[in-house]
Design an enzyme around this catalytic site. Structure first.
Site, PDB file in Angstrom:
ATOM      1  N   GLY A 166      -5.906   2.520  -2.783  1.00  0.00           N
ATOM      2  CA  GLY A 166      -6.983   2.468  -3.772  1.00  0.00           C
ATOM      3  C   GLY A 166      -6.885   3.636  -4.740  1.00  0.00           C
ATOM      4  CB  SER A 169      -0.305  -4.738  -3.805  1.00  0.00           C
ATOM      5  OG  SER A 169       0.038  -3.405  -3.627  1.00  0.00           O
ATOM      6  CD  GLU A 211       4.107   3.617  -6.010  1.00  0.00           C
ATOM      7  OE1 GLU A 211       3.607   2.515  -5.794  1.00  0.00           O
ATOM      8  OE2 GLU A 211       3.557   4.483  -6.710  1.00  0.00           O
TER       9      GLU A 211
END
Lengths: 396, 381
Positions: free
Chosen positions: A125, A159, A242
């Site tokens: 989030g 997601s 990431e």
């Protein structure tokens, strides 16, 4: 220059190859997240040290030494084979390293093992409707009420929210502090009352992302990683993971080989696409770029092993370059198929399950997600080249 | 495992860069471009003292017997400094051709003198790659006839390596009767290209090249990697200059480097250029150590870096605005050097065609190699 990994590693590569050979029939197509088949496969990979290799046994990992070359060999060999890859996702790629670095003992004990085993799925989030590239301006609010945080606000581009048991979330807990210092990193169970999830249908016709609404959601006070107001620091401690992982050149190489075969199979008026000069030249240009990125990734790998080697610029550019290149590669496949390249869903004449269109669109999403290409260029020019930041607009 | 330059290689590169910065700054390059040959000789001599002619010559013939990566770092440094000296033909391709193709006595005759800098050997093999106009070389009964365009390092040379269309290599003395040379005037005034006419010129074959047609490809691949390295060095300098200028130049009360339009141009340049370092290193390393990847890496390195350096050379000039277009700033020396490198030993299109042949793209598909299709699932990206 020494590209030999040495005998120990050649032996290890053989071991991985024979594991893959033994398990080549394993197929998890259609197996749901958290399904027993998936969890079993995940555990098997951990038992062999092919996943979670350097994570301590007490937290559910394999408990091996950090060994970048072995990790690389595993990735290379798995990329060559169609057997199921280890589970990825934001819990494994982002939360686990964060907890290992900054979580307290209880959090490590509680969360890492089920996450690695694929029994606990996480969502992230971070983004909000008004806080995208300017993430630190986020407004979802957390107030301490006795022993509980009370959370109100909205997240977007979340997601796996539909399947997730937990959400790691950036929440503004110190409204008086400067924007980067007012955020905390909270862990929110997704079955808490007051959470509403609305899927966002995307251009691929899937709904990989969601909006998540928090209305008076109450979670225990101890569900915080790091101290109050340290959330930005906590989140940034692993953000590099990431970006680097969004477009692995080894996967792109596998995809390139599939494209070469596609162009040998597809024909126009009986002539193979690969024998047409214009298409072949596009293919070769892309191949040159893939090779450049592969060489670059070898340099990065070397920098991880040899700590005195500076590879910071080589690393900064990978997200930008990798996602753009992959998108272009998929685009060529579509052009090679012509009208057939526009077929989708379960149309007659569809090639490769529609994966080229799917991936073409999906990588446009990745060009945007994880820091857009434009944000990447800001980062590259500011952190990498030492160019000045854009002057701040008054009041921001 | 270590992927990168060794301390020795870094120091060699730095030494040559430093030498060129001191001895061949832009003012000197301008004088040389205007025809000052004495300065060229001086700089050439200085670089010979630093060992550029002996890198690839085997120890038994008086050389250093280093691998191609050393030559690549030198080439990169020469590109950075737009060095107005022979290198790629005379000190990389020629010694390789002799060492791979020559017999014992040819090696003994020439290699020690190349290493010591006494002999300059040019390369005239453009016609093997792609003959323009009516150029082309024939060899019959010990004599060479024909015309070669864009010979490399041929001016003032003592001997030349030439090839026929079949890829056999021959050695001729530049002073032999029947040879006439014409200087070709290209945009790049930092190096000299030559047209050579051969009329019944006495030639000796490099005998191994008659048996093994792979030899000429090895020589060309090395040359291509060197050209790519040269363009990489030149493009990196142009990028550095663009960034420096953007921090200095002010408009609208700000450094132009604080505008995203300019920052993004620079980010795009470095994003394309940075992997080219690793690519040159990797391609160089493959030549002796990973034979099955050597040819493909050499072709792609030449083609890819030709494309990237062209784009960087254009964009870097744009960052400088009107000043980028002037002779005063001199960015065009690097721009033009990149322009010539791109065409020598095969333009990107030709080299990519070669890459296709190397990979047997004309043969049927190999379904065993099909990639897996796990592309739509965000969890496995």
């Amino acid at each position: 220059m020494d590209l030999n990994y040495g005998q120990e590693y050649e032996d290890f590569r053989n071991e991985v190859q024979s594991f893959i050979k033994t398990n080549e029939k394993v197929n998890l197509h259609g197996a749901k997240l958290r399904s027993p088949e998936r969890v079993e496969w995940q555990k098997k990979l951990i038992d062999h040290g092919y996943f979670a290799r350097s994570i301590p046994k007490q937290y559910g990992g394999f408990g091996g030494e950090v060994d970048i070359i072995k990790t690389r060999i595993i990735a290379e060999e798995f990329a060559k084979s169609p057997i199921p890859k280890p589970l990825g996702g934001q819990g494994i790629q982002m939360l686990v390293p964060t907890l290992l670095e900054l979580g307290n003992e209880e959090q490590k004990q509680t969360y890492i093992k089920p996450t690695l085993h694929g029994e606990m799925i996480w969502c992230q989030g971070y983004s909000e409707p008004n806080s995208g590239s300017d993430l630190a301006s986020l407004q979802t609010k957390g107030e301490l009420d006795g022993e509980e945080w009370v959370i109100n606000g909205q997240k977007i581009w979340t997601s796996t929210a539909k399947f997730a048991q937990m959400c790691f979330c950036l929440v503004r807990t110190e409204p008086e502090a400067p924007k980067h210092q007012g955020i905390s990193f909270l862990l929110i169970p997704m079955d808490s009352s007051g959470i509403e999830i609305r899927p966002i249908m995307q251009m691929t016709l899937d709904a990989d992302f969601n909006e998540v609404f928090f209305t008076d959601v109450r979670i225990p006070k101890e569900n915080i990683v790091g101290e109050r107001g340290e959330g930005w620091k906590v989140a940034n401690s692993i953000l590099g993971h990431e970006r680097g992982s969004l477009a692995d050149p080894n996967v792109t190489m596998t995809r390139l080989n599939a494209l070469i075969n596609l162009m040998k199979d597809e024909t126009i008026d009986g002539q193979r696409i690969i024998d047409k000069d214009s298409f072949r030249d596009r293919l070769l240009k892309i191949q040159g770029r893939v090779l450049a990125q592969q060489s670059n990734s070898l340099r990065i790998l070397s920098g991880q092993i040899n700590k005195d080697q500076n590879t910071s610029m080589a690393r900064l550019i990978t997200k930008l370059q990798g996602t753009e290149l992959r998108h272009e590669l998929e685009a060529l496949a579509i052009d090679a198929m012509g009208e057939l390249g526009t077929l989708y869903e379960n149309s007659p004449h569809l090639r490769d399950n529609g994966s080229w269109q799917m991936s073409y669109m999906y990588f446009l999403g990745l060009i945007i997600g994880g820091g857009t290409s434009q944000i990447q260029k800001n980062i590259i020019s500011e952190r990498g080249l030492g160019m000045p930041k854009e002057p701040k607009v008054q009041g921001n | 495992m270590y992927f990168g330059l060794s301390e020795e290689q870094v120091s060699l590169q730095e030494t040559i860069k430093k030498y060129l910065e001191d001895q061949a700054p832009l003012e000197v390059i301008k004088e040389i471009a205007a025809g000052d040959e004495l300065k060229t000789i001086e700089i050439h001599k200085g670089l010979l003292d630093l060992g550029i002619s002996s890198l690839l010559v085997p120890e038994e013939f008086g050389g250093l017997e280093l691998d191609l990566l050393f030559a690549a770092v030198v080439s990169t440094a020469l590109g950075s400094g737009t060095a107005p000296v022979p290198f790629i033909g005379a000190y990389v391709m020629a010694p390789l051709a002799l060492n791979l193709g020559g017999n014992r006595s040819q090696k003994e005759q020439w290699l020690p003198k190349i290493a010591s800098g006494e002999v300059l050997m040019g390369i005239a093999i453009s016609e093997f790659i792609g003959a323009r106009e009516d150029s082309g070389i024939n060899f019959k009964k010990g004599k060479v006839n024909g015309r070669a365009l864009f010979a490399i390092d041929a001016k003032n040379s003592d001997a030349l390596i030439v090839s026929n269309k079949a890829g056999q290599l021959f050695l001729v003395h530049t002073g032999s009767s029947g040879i006439s040379q014409t200087e070709l005037i290209t945009v790049d005034k930092t190096r000299i290209s030559t047209e050579i006419l051969f009329k019944d010129v006495k030639a000796e074959i490099l005998p191994e090249s008659e048996k093994d047609l792979g030899i000429i490809n090895k020589v060309i691949d090395a040359g291509r990697i060197m050209l790519a390295a040269d363009s990489l060095g030149a493009a990196q300098v142009m990028l550095d200059k663009a960034i420096a200028y953007s921090l200095e130049r002010k408009q609208f009360g700000r450094q132009i480097g604080s505008f995203q339009a300019v920052k993004h141009m620079c980010a795009e340049m470095v994003a394309e250029l940075e992997p080219c370092n690793a690519m040159v290193w990797h391609a160089s390393h493959c030549q002796e150590n990973i034979p099955h990847e050597a040819r493909l890496m050499a072709c792609h390195t030449k083609a890819h870096i030709s494309e990237v350096s062209r784009e960087v050379s254009k964009t870097a000039i744009e960052v400088h605005g009107g000043m980028g277009f002037t002779d005063e700033l001199g960015l065009h020396y690097w721009f033009k050097r990149i322009g010539l490198n791109r065409q020598l030993l095969g333009s990107p299109e030709l080299v990519r065609e070669e890459a296709a042949k190397i990979q047997n793209f004309d043969q049927a598909s190999d379904d065993d190699n099909k990639g897996n299709d796990e592309v739509g699932n965000p969890l496995v990206v």
